[in-house]
Scaffold this motif. Structure first.
Motif, PDB file in Angstrom:
ATOM      1  N   GLU A  71       0.827  -1.210   0.000  1.00 55.20           N
ATOM      2  CA  GLU A  71       0.000   0.000   0.000  1.00 55.20           C
ATOM      3  C   GLU A  71       0.858   1.257   0.000  1.00 55.20           C
ATOM      4  OE1 GLU A  71      -3.714   1.985   2.512  1.00 55.20           O
ATOM      5  OE2 GLU A  71      -2.624   0.252   3.314  1.00 55.20           O
ATOM      6  N   LEU A  72       1.925   1.257   0.800  1.00 58.49           N
ATOM      7  CA  LEU A  72       2.807   2.417   0.849  1.00 58.49           C
ATOM      8  C   LEU A  72       3.442   2.677  -0.505  1.00 58.49           C
ATOM      9  CD1 LEU A  72       4.817   2.170   4.207  1.00 58.49           C
ATOM     10  CD2 LEU A  72       3.336   4.034   3.470  1.00 58.49           C
ATOM     11  N   PHE A  73       3.988   1.626  -1.122  1.00 61.14           N
ATOM     12  CA  PHE A  73       4.727   1.815  -2.366  1.00 61.14           C
ATOM     13  C   PHE A  73       3.799   2.111  -3.546  1.00 61.14           C
ATOM     14  CE2 PHE A  73       8.029  -0.561   0.011  1.00 61.14           C
ATOM     15  CZ  PHE A  73       9.044   0.382  -0.093  1.00 61.14           C
ATOM     16  N   GLU A  74       2.528   1.743  -3.418  1.00 67.18           N
ATOM     17  CA  GLU A  74       1.594   2.049  -4.500  1.00 67.18           C
ATOM     18  C   GLU A  74       1.087   3.478  -4.418  1.00 67.18           C
ATOM     19  OE1 GLU A  74      -2.737   0.535  -6.250  1.00 67.18           O
ATOM     20  OE2 GLU A  74      -1.807  -0.509  -4.547  1.00 67.18           O
ATOM     21  N   GLU A 129       4.420   3.560 -17.229  1.00 67.04           N
ATOM     22  CA  GLU A 129       4.595   2.131 -16.922  1.00 67.04           C
ATOM     23  C   GLU A 129       5.925   1.887 -16.208  1.00 67.04           C
ATOM     24  OE1 GLU A 129       3.889  -1.073 -19.568  1.00 67.04           O
ATOM     25  OE2 GLU A 129       2.354   0.024 -20.709  1.00 67.04           O
ATOM     26  N   LEU A 130       6.938   2.631 -16.613  1.00 67.88           N
ATOM     27  CA  LEU A 130       8.254   2.483 -15.975  1.00 67.88           C
ATOM     28  C   LEU A 130       8.177   2.874 -14.507  1.00 67.88           C
ATOM     29  CD1 LEU A 130      11.302   2.087 -15.859  1.00 67.88           C
ATOM     30  CD2 LEU A 130      11.572   4.361 -16.877  1.00 67.88           C
ATOM     31  N   VAL A 131       7.537   4.025 -14.198  1.00 62.92           N
ATOM     32  CA  VAL A 131       7.436   4.463 -12.804  1.00 62.92           C
ATOM     33  C   VAL A 131       6.626   3.460 -11.991  1.00 62.92           C
ATOM     34  CG1 VAL A 131       6.509   6.258 -11.290  1.00 62.92           C
ATOM     35  CG2 VAL A 131       7.734   6.903 -13.371  1.00 62.92           C
ATOM     36  N   SER A 132       5.562   2.902 -12.586  1.00 60.41           N
ATOM     37  CA  SER A 132       4.768   1.899 -11.887  1.00 60.41           C
ATOM     38  C   SER A 132       5.596   0.639 -11.607  1.00 60.41           C
ATOM     39  CB  SER A 132       3.537   1.542 -12.722  1.00 60.41           C
ATOM     40  OG  SER A 132       2.807   0.496 -12.116  1.00 60.41           O
ATOM     41  N   ALA A 133       6.382   0.212 -12.595  1.00 58.26           N
ATOM     42  CA  ALA A 133       7.239  -0.974 -12.398  1.00 58.26           C
ATOM     43  C   ALA A 133       8.281  -0.703 -11.320  1.00 58.26           C
ATOM     44  CB  ALA A 133       7.902  -1.342 -13.709  1.00 58.26           C
ATOM     45  N   ARG A 135       7.908   1.214  -8.653  1.00 59.91           N
ATOM     46  CA  ARG A 135       7.232   1.079  -7.366  1.00 59.91           C
ATOM     47  C   ARG A 135       7.053  -0.401  -7.005  1.00 59.91           C
ATOM     48  NH1 ARG A 135       4.038   5.311  -5.311  1.00 59.91           N
ATOM     49  NH2 ARG A 135       4.014   7.258  -6.521  1.00 59.91           N
ATOM     50  N   ARG A 136       6.656  -1.213  -7.985  1.00 60.34           N
ATOM     51  CA  ARG A 136       6.406  -2.629  -7.710  1.00 60.34           C
ATOM     52  C   ARG A 136       7.698  -3.379  -7.383  1.00 60.34           C
ATOM     53  NH1 ARG A 136       3.110  -4.701 -12.698  1.00 60.34           N
ATOM     54  NH2 ARG A 136       4.034  -2.872 -13.719  1.00 60.34           N
ATOM     55  N   CYS A 137       8.813  -2.964  -8.008  1.00 59.35           N
ATOM     56  CA  CYS A 137      10.105  -3.566  -7.638  1.00 59.35           C
ATOM     57  C   CYS A 137      10.446  -3.248  -6.191  1.00 59.35           C
ATOM     58  CB  CYS A 137      11.209  -3.057  -8.564  1.00 59.35           C
ATOM     59  SG  CYS A 137      11.247  -3.836 -10.190  1.00 59.35           S
ATOM     60  N   TRP A 138      10.252  -2.007  -5.797  1.00 59.21           N
ATOM     61  CA  TRP A 138      10.499  -1.636  -4.412  1.00 59.21           C
ATOM     62  C   TRP A 138       9.637  -2.474  -3.468  1.00 59.21           C
ATOM     63  CZ3 TRP A 138      10.426   4.482  -4.712  1.00 59.21           C
ATOM     64  CH2 TRP A 138      11.668   4.922  -5.226  1.00 59.21           C
ATOM     65  N   ALA A 139       8.354  -2.597  -3.812  1.00 63.03           N
ATOM     66  CA  ALA A 139       7.431  -3.333  -2.951  1.00 63.03           C
ATOM     67  C   ALA A 139       7.821  -4.809  -2.837  1.00 63.03           C
ATOM     68  CB  ALA A 139       6.001  -3.202  -3.494  1.00 63.03           C
TER      69      ALA A 139
END
Length: 811
Positions: A71-74, A129-133, A135-139
C-alpha cells in the motif's frame, strides 16, 4: 551503468553491481541505468516504512507486513527529484521497451543469491509504466516470499535496501541460463545450459522448458543435448560454444562458478546477469580440474604410496609445501630415464585442488637403458653419511629457531624462501638416493631362484626386516615416557589413563612429568600425524595424538624391539643363500646388494623424519602470517590461512588484501570446496571394494610376514589411539610413522590402504608383527571386537562369522 562495479554493491545492489562489472569488462550488456538504493532508502524514510512494519516484523506476520508495504509503495508520493531523473534517464535511452529488474543490496552474493525473491518486469513501454514498475520492484522487497527467505538466512530485514536496474529489452531469438558447473549432477568438469526460443525470463521462471546442453569444460565441447520439444528451433553450436567461453571467463574473473542469464539476438550474445551459483549445496563452489586418467603404473603407485602418507586431501596452503617437493620428484623421474613435459610440470605445480597426487604421464627416453648402471652406482654411495654430515646440517641451519615476531613481513617471506630453496636442493639429491631402492627388483631374481616365485614374495619383506630407524627410536622414547608416567604416582597415571593431561599441572609429580613431556617434544615434537602438510599440526602444535599413544602404552609391558624382525631377516638370508649356493659368486653378490639396499631404506626413513623439521618451521611462519593478518583485521580467523594460496598470501602482505567482505566470502567458498575435495579423496582412497574379497576373507598386500589370530580393534583417527589394548589387532584406514608406537601393543595390523614399501610396513617388519596393508574395505567389513586371522605372508585376512544378534561368534 558502465561506471559501476562490485564495489558499488551498496549503491546498485547485487544485480546492478554485477552488470556494471560486466560492462567494464567490455562484454555485451544491454544499455540502461540504475535507480540507486539510496533513492529507495530516502523514500522508505519519508514514508516511515520501518515504523509501520515493525509490529508485523516482530510477530513474523509476513502477509500483513507485505500488504502494508504494498500500500505504501503504491500510493506514497514520489519525491519530485527522483521521478524527474527517472523519466529523463528513460528518454536519454531513447524511450525503448525495457526490462525493469530488482537489485537488492543482499542479492547475488556468494552465499545467498535471493534468486526469484524480487520482481522483474519485462517489455515495459512508456514513462508511466516504468514508474509503476519501479514502485512494484520496491514493494517486492517486502513480499512474503522475500521476508521468509531473509528470515531463514538471518538477514536483517531493515538492513536491506533495493536498487532497480532499467535495461533496453533485447529482441531475443533465444535466451536462457548457463551454469559454469553442473549443479544438478554436481559435476565440476561440466557446464549446464538451458535455452529456449524467446525471452530468457520464461526459462528462469520455469514457465518454459528449455533444451538442455551438457558441455565439457576442457577441452570445451558439447557432450550431450536434450531436445525437450521436437522440431523447435535451436541456436547454432558456435553460439553455444561462444557463450560457454564467456562463462568460463566470468568464472575466472569473479573467482567462483557463475549462473549466467543470456540472450542471443542474431549472431550477438548479450549477457543479462552473472551471479555466483549458490545452489550447489555440498558440491564444488570453485572450479575443480577433471581427474586425470591414470595408467596402470600410476594407479599402482598411488595405491601403494599416497593413501597412507596423505590420508586427507591437502588444503590450498599446502601447495606452498608441494613447491619444495614436486621439482625434486620430477627430477627423479628424469633420472630414471623418463621425461615429463615442462608445461605439465607447471600445471602440477600450480594446481590448487586435487583428487589425488599423481605426476603427469612420463615418456621413456633412451636414457632408461642406462638405469641399471645408475642404480648400481647409486648403491655404492654412502647416502646416510651424506645426510648426516651435510644435508641435515643445512636443514638445521635453515630452520634454526628465530623470533618470528621480530621480523617484518618481507623478512618473514625471505626466511620462508631460504627454507624452501635449501629444502628443494636437498630433496633433489635425496630422491636420487631413494631411487637406489630399485635394486630390490634385481634382488628378486636370486630370491626366486632360491625359493620359488610364491615363497619369494614373503621373503622379500623379511629380507628388509629388523632395520633400526629414527621412527623406532621415537617409539622407544615414547615407551620410556609411558613407563615414567606409570612410575610417577597415581595422580599422573590416572590423569593420562582417563584422558585429562591438563590435570597434571595440579600436582608436583604432574608438573615434573610435564617437564619430561616437554623434553620429549623438544626432540620429537616435529613428528607429523597426517602427512607432511603445512595445514596438518605436528605433535608440538597438537599433542593430543601423543597423549593418546601414551595412554595406550601405559599397558605395554615390553619395549619395542627390532630383535624379532632381525631374526626374521637372518633366517631369510640363510634360506636364500642356501638355495643359491651352487651358483658361483651369487651368494656374495646377493649379500652385498642386500646390505646396501637395507642402508638405503634406513636413509629414506631417517631423512623423512628430519624433513618433518622443514614443514614444522614453515608451519611456524604460516602461523605467524595468520596471526598478523587476523590482528590487522584482514582475516576472520587465523585458521582461515589454510584456505589461501601462497600467491595470495604474498600479495596480501606486500600490497594489501581485498575488502574484508570479499575475504570472508573467499574463505567460505574455499572451505565448502575443501569439503567436496576431501570427500572425493576419502572415497577414492578408502571406500573402494577389495578385489578378490569374499564374505569371509579380505585381500591385501602382505607387508610383514607371519600369521596371528586375535580380536580386532578399529582405530579411525589419532584421537582414538588410547583405545588399543595389548594383544589386539590394529585395524585402521591407514598408518603413517605417527601411528607406529601402537605396534608395540598390537599383535598384528590391517589397513584399508598402503603397501609393502610404506613406513608402517617397515616398522611392522622391525617389530616382527604380521601386517596386511591395502585390504580395501577392512574398516567397513571388520566389526569391532571381531576375531580375525591376519596372514601377513599371503596378504589375506580371514573373518569369523558374527552371531545372529550381531555379537561376535568366537571359536
Amino acid at each position: 551503468m558502465n561506471e559501476l562495479s562490485r564495489a558499488h554493491l551498496s549503491t546498485a545492489g547485487g544485480k546492478g553491481a554485477n552488470l556494471g562489472e560486466l560492462m567494464r569488462l567490455g562484454l555485451s550488456v544491454p544499455d540502461g541505468f540504475v535507480v540507486s538504493a539510496e533513492a529507495y532508502a530516502e523514500h522508505a524514510r519519508a514514508w516511515e516504512l520501518a515504523e509501520r512494519l515493525a509490529p508485523h516484523l516482530a510477530t513474523q506476520s509476513w502477509e500483513a507486513a507485505a500488504a502494508a508495504a504494498a500500500e505504501l509503495f503504491e500510493k506514497g508520493a514520489l519525491l519530485p527529484g527522483l521521478e524527474h531523473a527517472v523519466r529523463e534517464a528513460y528518454r536519454a535511452l531513447g524511450a525503448p521497451r525495457v526490462a525493469v529488474r530488482s537489485s537488492a543490496t543482499a542479492e547475488d552474493l556468494a552465499d545467498a543469491s535471493f534468486a526469484g525473491q524480487h520482481e522483474t518486469f519485462l517489455d515495459i513501454a512508456g514513462e508511466d509504466e516504468l514508474v509503476s514498475a519501479l514502485r512494484r520492484c520496491w514493494a517486492s522487497l517486502w513480499s512474503p516470499r522475500a521476508l521468509g527467505y531473509r528470515a531463514a538466512r538471518g538477514v536483517d530485514h531493515l538492513g536491506v535496501d533495493i536498487a532497480v536496474v532499467v535495461q533496453r529489452m533485447v529482441a531475443a531469438d533465444f535466451a536462457g541460463v548457463l551454469f559454469t558447473v553442473d549443479p544438478v549432477a554436481q559435476r565440476a568438469d561440466r557446464m549446464l545450459l538451458e535455452v529456449a526460443p524467446g525471452l530468457g525470463e520464461a526459462v528462469v521462471s520455469g514457465h518454459t522448458t528449455g533444451d538442455v546442453y551438457r558441455l565439457r569444460r576442457e577441452p570445451l565441447g558439447i557432450d550431450e543435448r536434450e531436445r525437450r520439444v521436437p522440431g523447435r528451433p535451436a541456436p547454432s553450436d558456435s553460439l553455444v560454444l561462444r557463450l560457454s567461453r564467456l562463462g568460463l571467463d566470468l568464472e575466472a574473473h569473479f573467482g567462483c562458478p557463475q549462473d549466467v542469464e543470456f540472450a542471443f539476438e542474431g549472431d550477438a550474445v548479450y549477457l543479462l546477469q552473472s551471479r555466483p551459483i549458490t545452489t550447489l549445496g555440498a558440491a564444488e563452489i570453485e572450479p575443480l580440474p577433471p581427474p586425470p586418467k591414470l595408467t596402470r603404473l600410476q594407479q599402482r603407485m598411488l595405491e601403494a604410496n599416497d593413501n597412507d602418507r596423505f590420508p586427507i586431501a591437502p588444503k590450498p596452503i599446502d601447495q606452498w609445501g608441494f613447491r619444495m617437493v614436486i621439482p625434486a620428484l620430477v627430477n627423479a623421474v628424469r633420472v630414471l630415464g623418463l621425461d615429463i613435459d615442462e608445461a605439465d610440470e607447471r600445471a602440477v605445480m600450480d594446481q590448487v585442488w586435487r583428487e589425488f597426487f599423481v605426476l603427469p604421464s612420463p615418456r621413456p627416453t633412451f636414457r632408461i637403458l642406462g638405469l641399471p648402471q645408475r642404480v648400481a652406482a647409486g648403491l655404492r654411495q654412502d647416502w646416510l653419511g651424506w645426510w648426516e654430515t651435510e644435508a641435515f646440517g643445512r636443514i638445521r641451519e635453515a630452520c634454526a629457531p628465530v623470533d618470528l615476531r621480530a621480523l617484518d613481513d618481507a623478512a618473514l617471506l625471505r626466511r620462508a624462501d631460504h627454507i624452501e630453496a635449501t629444502t628443494r636442493e636437498i630433496l633433489v639429491k635425496r630422491f636420487e638416493g631413494i631411487l637406489t631402492q630399485l635394486a630390490a627388483v634385481a634382488l628378486r631374481l636370486p630370491v626366486t631362484v632360491a625359493v620359488g616365485r610364491k615363497r619369494a614374495e614373503a621373503l622379500m619383506g623379511d629380507l628388509v626386516s629388523g632395520l633400526h630407524t629414527r621412527t623406532s627410536e621415537v617409539n622407544l622414547a615414547l615407551y620410556h615416557l609411558a613407563r615414567k608416567a606409570t612410575n610417577a604416582g597415581p595422580e599422573v597415571f590416572l590423569a593420562i589413563r582417563e584422558g585429562h593431561p591438563e590435570e597434571l599441572r595440579a600436582s608436583e609429580a604432574g608438573r615434573a612429568f610435564l617437564a619430561e613431556v616437554e623434553a620429549f617434544l623438544e626432540e620429537h615434537g616435529h613428528r607429523e600425524s597426517t602427512g607432511l602438510y603445512l595445514s596438518a599440526p605436528t605433535w608440538r602444535q597438537d599433542p593430543a595424538p601423543m597423549w593418546g599413544l601414551l595412554r595406550g602404552l601405559l599397558d605395554a609391558t615390553e619395549p619395542p624391539s627390532e630383535e624379532a624382525g632381525y631374526k626374521r631377516y637372518e633366517a631369510a638370508v640363510e634360506e636364500v643363500t642356501r638355495g643359491i649356493r651352487f651358483v658361483p659368486g651369487l651368494s656374495g653378490s646377493f649379500r652385498g646388494t642386500l646390505e646396501r639396499l637395507r642402508k638405503t631404506i634406513v636413509f629414506r626413513e631417517r631423512s623423512h623424519f628430519d624433513l618433518a623439521r622443514v614443514f614444522s618451521a614453515m608451519q611456524a611462519i604460516v602461523a605467524e602470517i595468520a596471526r598478523r593478518l587476523h590482528e590487522r583485521g584482514h582475516l576472520p580467523s587465523p585458521d582461515d590461512i589454510f584456505y589461501l594460496t601462497e600467491a595470495e598470501i604474498r600479495a596480501w602482505l606486500r600490497e594489501g588484501p581485498p575488502p574484508f567482505s570479499e575475504v570472508k566470502r573467499l574463505v567460505q567458498r574455499r572451505r565448502a570446496t575443501y569439503g567436496v575435495v576431501n570427500g572425493k579423496w576419502q572415497k577414492r582412497a578408502f571406500e573402494v571394494g577389495a578385489e578378490g574379497a569374499s564374505d569371509s576373507e579380505l585381500r591385501g598386500t602382505g607387508a610383514s610376514s607371519g600369521v596371528v589370530r586375535g580380536r580386532a580393534r578399529i582405530i579411525r583417527d589419532e584421537r582414538e589411539f588410547g583405545r588399543l589394548k595389548p594383544g589386539e589387532i590394529l585395524v585402521c584406514r591407514y598408518t603413517n610413522p605417527a601411528w607406529t608406537p601402537l605396534f608395540t601393543l598390537a599383535a598384528g595390523v590391517v589397513t584399508d590402504t598402503g603397501g609393502a614399501a610404506s613406513h608402517a610396513a617397515i616398522v611392522a617388519r622391525e617389530y616382527g608383527i604380521p601386517a596386511v596393508l591395502g585390504a580395501a574395505g577392512a574398516t567397513a567389513r571388520i566389526t569391532e571386537g571381531q576375531e580375525i586371522l591376519v596372514d601377513g605372508t599371503e596378504g589375506r585376512v580371514l573373518l569369523l562369522r558374527l552371531g545372529v544378534t550381531g555379537e561376535v561368534a568366537y571359536a
